[in-house]
Design a protein around this motif. Structure first.
Motif, short mmCIF file in Angstrom:
data_model
loop_
_atom_site.label_atom_id
_atom_site.label_comp_id
_atom_site.label_asym_id
_atom_site.label_seq_id
_atom_site.Cartn_x
_atom_site.Cartn_y
_atom_site.Cartn_z
N GLU A 203 26.68 60.46 67.94
CA GLU A 203 25.55 60.22 68.86
C GLU A 203 24.84 58.55 68.62
O GLU A 203 24.70 58.09 69.69
N ALA A 204 24.78 58.01 67.20
CA ALA A 204 24.23 56.93 67.23
C ALA A 204 25.15 56.01 67.77
O ALA A 204 24.77 54.89 68.06
N VAL A 205 26.48 56.22 67.14
CA VAL A 205 27.31 55.05 67.59
C VAL A 205 27.50 54.98 69.08
O VAL A 205 28.06 53.87 69.62
N GLY B 225 15.62 43.65 65.79
CA GLY B 225 15.39 42.63 66.66
C GLY B 225 15.02 43.31 68.00
O GLY B 225 14.96 42.50 69.06
N ASN B 226 15.43 44.38 68.50
CA ASN B 226 15.65 44.99 69.65
C ASN B 226 14.81 46.17 69.86
O ASN B 226 15.42 47.32 69.49
N ALA B 227 13.69 46.22 70.23
CA ALA B 227 12.73 47.43 70.54
C ALA B 227 13.50 48.63 71.40
O ALA B 227 13.37 49.64 71.01
N LEU C 101 17.84 54.95 69.28
CA LEU C 101 18.25 55.25 68.27
C LEU C 101 17.00 56.37 67.43
O LEU C 101 17.63 57.62 67.19
N THR C 102 15.89 56.15 67.79
CA THR C 102 14.84 56.99 67.25
C THR C 102 14.84 58.41 68.06
O THR C 102 14.78 59.59 67.65
#
Length: 77
Positions: free
Chosen positions: A27-29, A49-51, A57-58
């Motif tokens: 899922e993260a990938v 560096g990317n909100a 991901l959170t």
């Protein structure tokens, strides 16, 4: 996983069976798949560096913990 016991997320992740770890990894990938990176340090820099990526991901992690493990999420101060 254990009713009424607080456990930090890293501990929960380390105790997951390999198949569940793979499921969360996949899922993260899916979120990170479009990024071009060569090593872990570069990937960390890109995510930090990317909100938007951080939020995605959170979201993957929170969704997995709450739906798959039926865990209650509590945020620290």
């Amino acid at each position: 996983m254990t009713t009424g016991q607080f456990r930090p997320v890293p501990q929960i992740l380390l105790e997951l069976p390999p198949a569940e770890q793979q499921k969360l990894y996949d899922e993260a990938v899916a979120v990170l798949g479009h990024l071009d990176w060569t090593d872990l340090a570069q990937l960390i820099a890109l995510v930090m560096g990317n909100a938007s990526l951080q939020q995605k991901l959170t979201g993957v992690l929170i969704n997995y913990l709450s739906k798959e493990l039926r865990a209650e999420i509590q945020y620290g101060e």
